[in-house]
Design a protein around this motif. Structure first.
Motif, mmCIF file in Angstrom:
data_model
loop_
_atom_site.group_PDB
_atom_site.id
_atom_site.type_symbol
_atom_site.label_atom_id
_atom_site.label_comp_id
_atom_site.label_asym_id
_atom_site.label_seq_id
_atom_site.Cartn_x
_atom_site.Cartn_y
_atom_site.Cartn_z
ATOM 1 N N GLU A 140 0.831 -1.204 0.000
ATOM 2 C CA GLU A 140 0.000 0.000 0.000
ATOM 3 C C GLU A 140 0.868 1.258 0.000
ATOM 4 O O GLU A 140 0.637 2.188 -0.778
ATOM 5 C CB GLU A 140 -0.919 0.002 1.222
ATOM 6 C CG GLU A 140 -1.740 1.273 1.372
ATOM 7 C CD GLU A 140 -2.443 1.356 2.716
ATOM 8 O OE1 GLU A 140 -3.034 2.407 3.006
ATOM 9 O OE2 GLU A 140 -2.382 0.368 3.489
ATOM 10 N N CYS A 199 4.130 1.515 -16.425
ATOM 11 C CA CYS A 199 3.820 2.933 -16.580
ATOM 12 C C CYS A 199 4.139 3.346 -18.008
ATOM 13 O O CYS A 199 4.726 2.578 -18.775
ATOM 14 C CB CYS A 199 4.590 3.784 -15.577
ATOM 15 S SG CYS A 199 6.373 3.780 -15.781
ATOM 16 N N ASN A 234 2.544 1.628 -3.439
ATOM 17 C CA ASN A 234 1.601 2.063 -4.475
ATOM 18 C C ASN A 234 1.300 3.559 -4.359
ATOM 19 O O ASN A 234 1.262 4.276 -5.366
ATOM 20 C CB ASN A 234 0.303 1.269 -4.384
ATOM 21 C CG ASN A 234 0.443 -0.168 -4.845
ATOM 22 O OD1 ASN A 234 1.470 -0.561 -5.402
ATOM 23 N ND2 ASN A 234 -0.564 -0.968 -4.599
ATOM 24 N N ILE A 235 1.087 4.029 -3.145
ATOM 25 C CA ILE A 235 0.777 5.445 -2.923
ATOM 26 C C ILE A 235 1.933 6.332 -3.380
ATOM 27 O O ILE A 235 1.743 7.358 -4.046
ATOM 28 C CB ILE A 235 0.442 5.694 -1.438
ATOM 29 C CG1 ILE A 235 -0.896 5.053 -1.080
ATOM 30 C CG2 ILE A 235 0.414 7.192 -1.135
ATOM 31 C CD1 ILE A 235 -1.206 5.073 0.401
ATOM 32 N N GLN A 243 2.196 6.361 -7.206
ATOM 33 C CA GLN A 243 1.109 7.128 -7.808
ATOM 34 C C GLN A 243 1.348 8.624 -7.697
ATOM 35 O O GLN A 243 1.003 9.394 -8.603
ATOM 36 C CB GLN A 243 -0.214 6.735 -7.163
ATOM 37 C CG GLN A 243 -0.683 5.346 -7.573
ATOM 38 C CD GLN A 243 -1.788 4.792 -6.703
ATOM 39 O OE1 GLN A 243 -2.339 5.485 -5.850
ATOM 40 N NE2 GLN A 243 -2.123 3.526 -6.895
ATOM 41 N N GLU A 253 -0.454 -0.252 -9.847
ATOM 42 C CA GLU A 253 -0.638 -1.479 -9.071
ATOM 43 C C GLU A 253 0.638 -2.303 -9.182
ATOM 44 O O GLU A 253 1.057 -2.665 -10.280
ATOM 45 C CB GLU A 253 -1.832 -2.282 -9.594
ATOM 46 C CG GLU A 253 -3.172 -1.587 -9.404
ATOM 47 C CD GLU A 253 -3.546 -1.405 -7.945
ATOM 48 O OE1 GLU A 253 -3.093 -2.222 -7.098
ATOM 49 O OE2 GLU A 253 -4.273 -0.448 -7.638
ATOM 50 N N ARG A 285 1.714 10.146 -11.143
ATOM 51 C CA ARG A 285 0.440 10.839 -11.327
ATOM 52 C C ARG A 285 -0.572 10.013 -12.110
ATOM 53 O O ARG A 285 -1.290 10.498 -12.984
ATOM 54 C CB ARG A 285 0.670 12.196 -12.010
ATOM 55 C CG ARG A 285 1.557 13.124 -11.201
ATOM 56 C CD ARG A 285 1.763 14.455 -11.868
ATOM 57 N NE ARG A 285 2.635 15.311 -11.080
ATOM 58 C CZ ARG A 285 2.998 16.551 -11.430
ATOM 59 N NH1 ARG A 285 2.553 17.054 -12.570
ATOM 60 N NH2 ARG A 285 3.796 17.256 -10.647
ATOM 61 N N THR A 286 -0.597 8.740 -11.775
ATOM 62 C CA THR A 286 -1.578 7.824 -12.354
ATOM 63 C C THR A 286 -1.714 6.630 -11.419
ATOM 64 O O THR A 286 -0.857 6.410 -10.552
ATOM 65 C CB THR A 286 -1.149 7.350 -13.759
ATOM 66 O OG1 THR A 286 -2.204 6.591 -14.342
ATOM 67 C CG2 THR A 286 0.110 6.486 -13.697
ATOM 68 N N ASP A 287 -2.783 5.871 -11.576
ATOM 69 C CA ASP A 287 -2.958 4.676 -10.742
ATOM 70 C C ASP A 287 -1.880 3.646 -11.061
ATOM 71 O O ASP A 287 -1.636 3.345 -12.240
ATOM 72 C CB ASP A 287 -4.341 4.060 -10.980
ATOM 73 C CG ASP A 287 -5.461 4.906 -10.405
ATOM 74 O OD1 ASP A 287 -5.166 5.749 -9.537
ATOM 75 O OD2 ASP A 287 -6.610 4.738 -10.822
#
Length: 251
Positions: A33, A70, A36-37, A40, A48, A44-46
């Motif tokens: 977690e 990415c 991932n944060i 991101q 996983e 500047r995108t989701d």
């Protein structure tokens, strides 16, 4: 038209004390977690990530790989990217290296070998709190190493697995299982092509029963053949366990 994607492998290390393991979970903080944060925020995108495996609550990693995708031009400078990533990650998680890989490369499924260590000490040491397990008596290391030899090779290790896990097989191939005593500290080294959930901690607990209670090394054969978790020893605490190495054909 969708942006062309580049897959990256990211090497990480972390102190697992504050986390409920690697994998993202509801109502619990995980290493994945936090990673991932941070990714991101930079990209500047989701994002996983997929990790090489799931470490349990409190388990540490000296080296773990994760992959993510990415846009192909999103990371123009790996050095700058790594500096930014480490600035955003908590102090107990470190990004070690980043490199592009083929689109089909997979951090979990492509791993051919994983290694763990379990650390034990015998004298109270505040600097080893949550990093090693303190026990009172020194076990018979020679006896435990004799028992460890029966773990080698391709076998069904269901007796060391946590119940009700979603795996297709309990077959693993263990390549190394060895205790090393050095300067008053005891470390168990184990390497295999794959591990079942809770497997290393259950193996360590079983071997310690042999070393401390002076059971015959051969008793571990009956435990393995039983395929019954109740026949194995108690799982040792998570904080002594470290994932130390993951190998791939292309790294």
């Amino acid at each position: 038209m969708e942006d062309k994607l580049q897959r990256y492998f990211l090497a990480l290390s972390y102190d697992g004390t504050a986390y409920h393991g690697w994998q993202v979970q509801q109502n619990a903080v995980s290493v994945q977690e936090k990673l991932n944060i941070a990714l991101q925020k930079i990209l500047r995108t989701d994002i996983e990530t997929i990790g090489a495996g799931r470490t349990d609550t409190g388990v540490h990693a000296k080296l773990l790989y994760a992959h993510f995708d990415c846009a192909v031009d999103a990371i123009p400078s790996s050095d700058r990217f790594m500096h930014s990533l480490n600035s955003l990650l908590p102090t107990d998680i470190s990004a070690l290296a980043l490199f592009p890989v083929a689109p089909e490369a997979h951090a979990r499924f492509d791993a051919t070998e994983r290694s763990y260590e379990y650390h034990i000490h015998f004298q109270k040491d505040p600097f080893l709190q949550n990093k090693s397990w303190q026990i009172r008596d020194l076990p018979d290391v020679e006896r435990m190493n004799k028992a460890s030899q029966y773990l080698l090779g391709k076998q069904d290790f269901g007796c060391f697995s946590k119940s009700h896990t979603q795996v297709f097989t309990n077959i693993c191939t263990i390549k190394r299982a060895e205790w090393v005593l050095n300067e008053g500290k005891l470390v168990f080294h184990i390497t295999a092509d794959r591990f079942l959930r809770n497997m290393v901690r259950a193996i360590v607990g079983t071997l310690l029963e042999i070393g401390l209670k002076e059971k015959a090394p051969e008793t571990i054969l009956a435990v393995i053949q039983s395929q019954d978790r109740a026949q194995a020893g108690t799982s040792v605490p998570a904080h002594g366990l470290y994932l130390t190495k993951v190998l791939y054909p292309y790294i």
